[in-house]
Scaffold this motif. Structure first.
Motif, mmCIF file in Angstrom:
data_model
loop_
_atom_site.group_PDB
_atom_site.id
_atom_site.type_symbol
_atom_site.label_atom_id
_atom_site.label_comp_id
_atom_site.label_asym_id
_atom_site.label_seq_id
_atom_site.Cartn_x
_atom_site.Cartn_y
_atom_site.Cartn_z
ATOM 1 N N MET A 1 48.247 27.318 29.920
ATOM 2 C CA MET A 1 46.968 27.551 30.610
ATOM 3 C C MET A 1 46.891 29.016 31.039
ATOM 4 S SD MET A 1 45.264 25.384 33.672
ATOM 5 C CE MET A 1 46.715 25.450 34.705
ATOM 6 N N SER A 2 45.759 29.589 30.796
ATOM 7 C CA SER A 2 45.613 31.002 31.115
ATOM 8 C C SER A 2 45.460 31.222 32.622
ATOM 9 C CB SER A 2 44.425 31.547 30.326
ATOM 10 O OG SER A 2 43.651 32.388 31.102
ATOM 11 N N VAL A 3 46.015 32.300 33.064
ATOM 12 C CA VAL A 3 46.055 32.611 34.494
ATOM 13 C C VAL A 3 44.677 32.928 35.067
ATOM 14 C CG1 VAL A 3 46.765 34.453 36.069
ATOM 15 C CG2 VAL A 3 48.455 33.383 34.583
ATOM 16 N N ARG A 4 44.354 32.282 36.171
ATOM 17 C CA ARG A 4 43.125 32.596 36.903
ATOM 18 C C ARG A 4 43.472 32.701 38.377
ATOM 19 N NH1 ARG A 4 38.174 31.604 34.371
ATOM 20 N NH2 ARG A 4 37.106 30.844 36.220
ATOM 21 N N VAL A 5 43.282 33.885 38.923
ATOM 22 C CA VAL A 5 43.555 34.072 40.346
ATOM 23 C C VAL A 5 42.297 34.569 41.028
ATOM 24 C CG1 VAL A 5 46.010 34.537 40.024
ATOM 25 C CG2 VAL A 5 44.382 36.423 39.958
ATOM 26 N N ARG A 6 42.323 34.562 42.341
ATOM 27 C CA ARG A 6 41.106 34.988 43.042
ATOM 28 C C ARG A 6 41.456 35.746 44.317
ATOM 29 N NH1 ARG A 6 42.556 32.531 47.878
ATOM 30 N NH2 ARG A 6 42.586 30.265 47.768
ATOM 31 N N PHE A 7 40.487 36.547 44.724
ATOM 32 C CA PHE A 7 40.539 37.196 46.036
ATOM 33 C C PHE A 7 39.379 36.558 46.782
ATOM 34 C CE2 PHE A 7 39.174 41.155 48.545
ATOM 35 C CZ PHE A 7 40.056 40.887 49.575
ATOM 36 N N ALA A 8 39.656 35.998 47.972
ATOM 37 C CA ALA A 8 38.629 35.232 48.681
ATOM 38 C C ALA A 8 38.459 35.697 50.120
ATOM 39 C CB ALA A 8 38.980 33.736 48.630
ATOM 40 N N PRO A 9 37.912 36.900 50.302
ATOM 41 C CA PRO A 9 37.751 37.417 51.660
ATOM 42 C C PRO A 9 36.550 36.795 52.360
ATOM 43 C CG PRO A 9 36.782 38.932 50.103
ATOM 44 C CD PRO A 9 37.386 37.829 49.288
ATOM 45 N N SER A 10 36.612 36.748 53.683
ATOM 46 C CA SER A 10 35.394 36.387 54.415
ATOM 47 C C SER A 10 34.788 37.694 54.917
ATOM 48 C CB SER A 10 35.672 35.425 55.557
ATOM 49 O OG SER A 10 36.984 35.540 55.993
ATOM 50 N N PRO A 11 33.548 37.913 54.595
ATOM 51 C CA PRO A 11 32.897 39.191 54.905
ATOM 52 C C PRO A 11 32.465 39.255 56.359
ATOM 53 C CG PRO A 11 31.351 37.737 53.825
ATOM 54 C CD PRO A 11 32.634 36.983 53.924
ATOM 55 N N THR A 12 33.406 39.564 57.226
ATOM 56 C CA THR A 12 33.078 39.559 58.648
ATOM 57 C C THR A 12 33.312 40.914 59.287
ATOM 58 O OG1 THR A 12 35.294 38.755 59.112
ATOM 59 C CG2 THR A 12 33.564 37.112 58.943
ATOM 60 N N GLY A 13 33.520 41.936 58.476
ATOM 61 C CA GLY A 13 33.739 43.251 59.071
ATOM 62 C C GLY A 13 34.277 44.193 58.029
ATOM 63 N N GLN A 14 35.106 45.115 58.452
ATOM 64 C CA GLN A 14 35.695 46.049 57.517
ATOM 65 C C GLN A 14 36.835 45.395 56.748
ATOM 66 O OE1 GLN A 14 35.057 49.844 57.741
ATOM 67 N NE2 GLN A 14 35.319 50.165 59.938
ATOM 68 N N VAL A 15 37.222 45.997 55.659
ATOM 69 C CA VAL A 15 38.284 45.425 54.834
ATOM 70 C C VAL A 15 39.641 45.965 55.271
ATOM 71 C CG1 VAL A 15 39.065 45.012 52.486
ATOM 72 C CG2 VAL A 15 36.630 45.379 52.935
ATOM 73 N N HIS A 16 40.454 45.102 55.805
ATOM 74 C CA HIS A 16 41.772 45.463 56.309
ATOM 75 C C HIS A 16 42.730 45.690 55.136
ATOM 76 C CE1 HIS A 16 45.639 44.939 58.428
ATOM 77 N NE2 HIS A 16 44.969 45.353 59.483
ATOM 78 N N ALA A 30 47.105 39.129 37.599
ATOM 79 C CA ALA A 30 46.159 38.757 36.544
ATOM 80 C C ALA A 30 46.235 39.722 35.368
ATOM 81 C CB ALA A 30 44.739 38.722 37.101
ATOM 82 N N ARG A 31 46.231 41.012 35.663
ATOM 83 C CA ARG A 31 46.245 41.992 34.583
ATOM 84 C C ARG A 31 47.559 41.953 33.814
ATOM 85 N NH1 ARG A 31 41.865 41.156 34.907
ATOM 86 N NH2 ARG A 31 40.213 42.365 35.911
ATOM 87 N N HIS A 32 48.638 41.690 34.520
ATOM 88 C CA HIS A 32 49.930 41.595 33.855
ATOM 89 C C HIS A 32 49.928 40.439 32.856
ATOM 90 C CE1 HIS A 32 54.337 41.915 33.386
ATOM 91 N NE2 HIS A 32 54.315 40.592 33.335
ATOM 92 N N ALA A 33 49.321 39.338 33.272
ATOM 93 C CA ALA A 33 49.336 38.127 32.451
ATOM 94 C C ALA A 33 48.179 38.075 31.460
ATOM 95 C CB ALA A 33 49.299 36.895 33.364
ATOM 96 N N GLY A 34 47.291 39.048 31.525
ATOM 97 C CA GLY A 34 46.124 39.010 30.663
ATOM 98 C C GLY A 34 45.171 37.898 31.080
ATOM 99 N N GLY A 35 45.209 37.545 32.365
ATOM 100 C CA GLY A 35 44.361 36.467 32.871
ATOM 101 C C GLY A 35 43.119 36.985 33.568
ATOM 102 N N GLN A 36 42.501 36.110 34.338
ATOM 103 C CA GLN A 36 41.253 36.449 35.012
ATOM 104 C C GLN A 36 41.483 36.669 36.509
ATOM 105 O OE1 GLN A 36 37.731 35.156 33.199
ATOM 106 N NE2 GLN A 36 39.051 36.431 31.928
ATOM 107 N N PHE A 37 40.797 37.676 37.018
ATOM 108 C CA PHE A 37 40.843 37.960 38.456
ATOM 109 C C PHE A 37 39.434 37.721 38.989
ATOM 110 C CE2 PHE A 37 40.207 41.337 41.781
ATOM 111 C CZ PHE A 37 40.997 40.755 42.764
ATOM 112 N N LEU A 38 39.291 36.716 39.835
ATOM 113 C CA LEU A 38 37.966 36.325 40.315
ATOM 114 C C LEU A 38 37.740 36.765 41.758
ATOM 115 C CD1 LEU A 38 38.228 32.663 38.984
ATOM 116 C CD2 LEU A 38 37.214 34.623 37.799
ATOM 117 N N LEU A 39 36.498 36.915 42.097
ATOM 118 C CA LEU A 39 36.143 37.247 43.482
ATOM 119 C C LEU A 39 35.298 36.120 44.067
ATOM 120 C CD1 LEU A 39 35.924 39.154 45.913
ATOM 121 C CD2 LEU A 39 33.913 40.176 44.829
ATOM 122 N N ARG A 40 35.704 35.680 45.230
ATOM 123 C CA ARG A 40 34.921 34.663 45.934
ATOM 124 C C ARG A 40 34.664 35.155 47.348
ATOM 125 N NH1 ARG A 40 37.923 29.996 45.428
ATOM 126 N NH2 ARG A 40 38.740 29.783 47.518
#
Length: 532
Positions: A1-16, A30-40
RNA sequence: GCGCCCAUCGUCUAUCGGUCAGGACACGUGGUUUUCAUCCACGUAAGCGGGGUUCGACUCCCCGUGGGCGCGCCA
């Protein structure tokens, strides 16, 4: 199965930076594995989520080169799906409705499964006994087991844990006799038709079960179920809670690996049950150590720059911040440190992620920034340096680009940040440069100071070509002729033409400034150094 | 309070039972520059404590100590 990861921040201020570091690790994986990097974007907290904060997330990611695949998923659009998931859990008997205090609107509560063994990773660890405070009754109902622990001072401390934590539960009194046996009433209790209250209990005896999983960073992790409580998944006002939305969205986005800060490990045990109840295979988990300050506390605004925007404003290069953060808690395993995004991605594995926290060292970040700065193409360096000079009023459109280029060339080895330019090289661009009074005192306001400047003016005025080599030769000749130490003239010249005690090599600096500027500056300084 | 996690130079780290414990930042010294700095070379500096296991432990296990995280109808 191909790699799918995500970054899931809550937009409540500045990015720490702690958050963006999690994004970096996901991206690298994701890039190492040639997979997908998703944003939620987890924007379900209506009170605190703002469009500005969403822009801050997007801006920070773009700046750092954290390219994501697919369009971002805004969690607020998934509300119906979350509620449907909750309805399904209710229908399956994996959740129940409950009103705190027995009144008002009911929330939906996820029930840790009584038959927990059907969930992968749940193991029986043996018989367990815990003491309870005899003054408080032990209450066993659909919502779990309530009892009072005995504190070190002998006081009762209230506990409320899930029913699933207490298989084969027997409530014993001080005389060792069984006052209640869960097995006798389990069906009524599970159905919510009965609540048992046992007074005067002394001990709880039960079969302990634990939920375990293999963390890709921390190894096998386990949590006893009697340390967990059922939890709300839909609030009484109808809003889905983080746990539900987070897991449901991971299912719909097909996430295969969850890489996040280790402040989330406790949530993992709950989420494992949720994935199973939703009919999904749980993803692999990897928990990153936190980044901390010099005191070992969570890194915060008070420790200096803490948000991505702060670093950007201070003139740090995205490549350098990316590189530095990647090295907080991870290393390629060899001695490489200054690396590009591509090199980092090629070398990245979760295996090499540390499990101990890392302290942010701004000094090393600055050094690394200098290293990256020197590796940037000339055109980019030019733009970066010019921006700082413009910001401080040293440079305007239409000024001599060739001159700027020469200045940057002379400064390139010594600046660590573009924002060092104005402070360190501003004098190149104004005839009204300030003098460092301490340096003036040491180098010019002393016997012979004025004579030295006069000698230099004379020596350099006659020069046919204003080159570093010619300047050096002339300075040395002048020193010899006036029976002076060359280094005295060098220091005198430096402060005279730049006002400063530090800078690039003197002769190069003079050549860049050119004959006319140097002549004017010697005159200006001479006026400030009266004859003794 | 309970649960979970973590522990190598000041800092980031290498080491996957046998190394003079290596590298980098910072720091110090020296050299180059009759130059402040850069640059180069060299150097100071570490396995939290106590028990085991083993021929042998930084590495594995236990206890302690210290720190972090979690224990919301926050995310």
């Amino acid at each position: 199965m191909s790699v799918r990861v995500r970054f899931a921040p809550s937009p409540t201020g500045q990015v720490h930076i702690g958050n963006i570091r999690a994004a970096i690790f996901n991206w690298l994986f994701a890039r190492h594995a040639g997979g997908q990097f998703l944003l939620r974007i987890e924007d379900t907290d209506r009170e605190r989520s703002t469009p500005e904060a969403v822009q801050a997330v997007l801006g920070a990611m773009e700046w750092l080169g954290l390219t994501f695949d697919d369009v971002p998923l805004y969690q607020s659009t998934q509300r119906e799906a979350h509620l449907a998931a909750a309805a399904r859990l209710l229908e399956q008997g994996d959740a129940y409705r409950f009103a705190k205090g027995g009144e008002g609107a009911e929330a939906t509560v996820f029930r840790l499964p009584w038959d927990a063994e059907r969930v992968p990773g749940v193991v029986v660890t043996g018989t367990c006994e815990i003491s309870v405070h005899p003054d408080e009754p032990v209450i066993i109902g659909r919502e779990g087991v309530r009892y009072a622990q005995i504190s070190s001072k002998g006081k009762p401390v209230a506990e409320h844990k899930c029913l699933a934590g207490f298989r084969d539960l027997e409530v014993l009194d001080a005389g060792e006799s069984v006052r209640f046996r869960l097995a006798d009433k389990i069906d009524e209790i599970l159905a919510g038709r009965h609540t048992e209250s046992v007074a005067g209990a002394a001990r709880l005896r039960f079969t302990r079960r634990s939920i375990t999983y293999q963390d890709q960073v921390k190894g096998v992790l386990a949590k006893p179920l009697d340390g967990l409580a059922d939890f709300v998944i839909v609030r009484s006002d109808g809003h889905p809670v983080f746990h539900l939305g987070n897991v449901a969205d991971d299912v719909t986005q097909g996430v295969t690996h969850i890489i996040r800060g280790d402040d989330h490990v406790e949530n993992t045990y709950r989420h494992l049950f949720l994935f199973h109840a939703l009919g999904a295979t749980a993803p692999q988990y990897a928990h990153l150590p936190m980044i901390v300050n010099a005191q070992g506390k969570p890194y915060s605004k008070r420790d200096g720059a803490a948000y991505v925007g702060d670093f950007r404003e201070k003139g740090y290069l995205p490549e350098a911040l990316f590189n530095y953060l990647a090295l907080c808690g991870w290393s390629p395993g060899d001695d490489r440190e200054v690396m590009t995004r591509a090199e980092l991605a090629a070398a990245f594995t979760l295996e090499k992620v540390l499990s101990s926290p890392a302290q942010v060292d701004l000094t090393k970040l600055a050094w690394m920034n200098g290293e990256h700065l020197r590796r940037r193409p000339v055109s980019e360096r030019l733009a970066g340096c010019r921006a700082d000079l413009v910001a401080h009023g040293f440079w305007q459109e239409g000024m001599d680009e060739g001159y700027l280029l020469k200045v940057i060339d002379a400064m390139a080895e010594r600046i660590k940040l573009y924002t060092d330019m104005a402070a360190q090289a501003g004098f190149f661009f104004t005839e009204d440069y300030p003098y460092d009074e301490k340096v003036m005192q040491k180098r010019l306001r002393k016997p012979g100071g004025r004579e030295g400047l006069l000698a230099l003016r004379e020596a350099w005025a006659a020069l046919p070509v204003f080159t570093a080599a010619a300047l050096e030769e002339a300075l040395k000749a002048a020193a010899a002729a006036h029976n002076l130490n060359p280094s005295d003239l060098i220091h005198a010249a430096r402060v005279a033409v730049s006002g400063m005690g530090v800078g690039p090599g003197l002769y190069v600096m003079l050549e860049v400034l050119g004959a006319e500027r140097v002549r004017r500056r010697l005159e200006r300084t001479l006026a400030l150094v009266p004859a003794a």
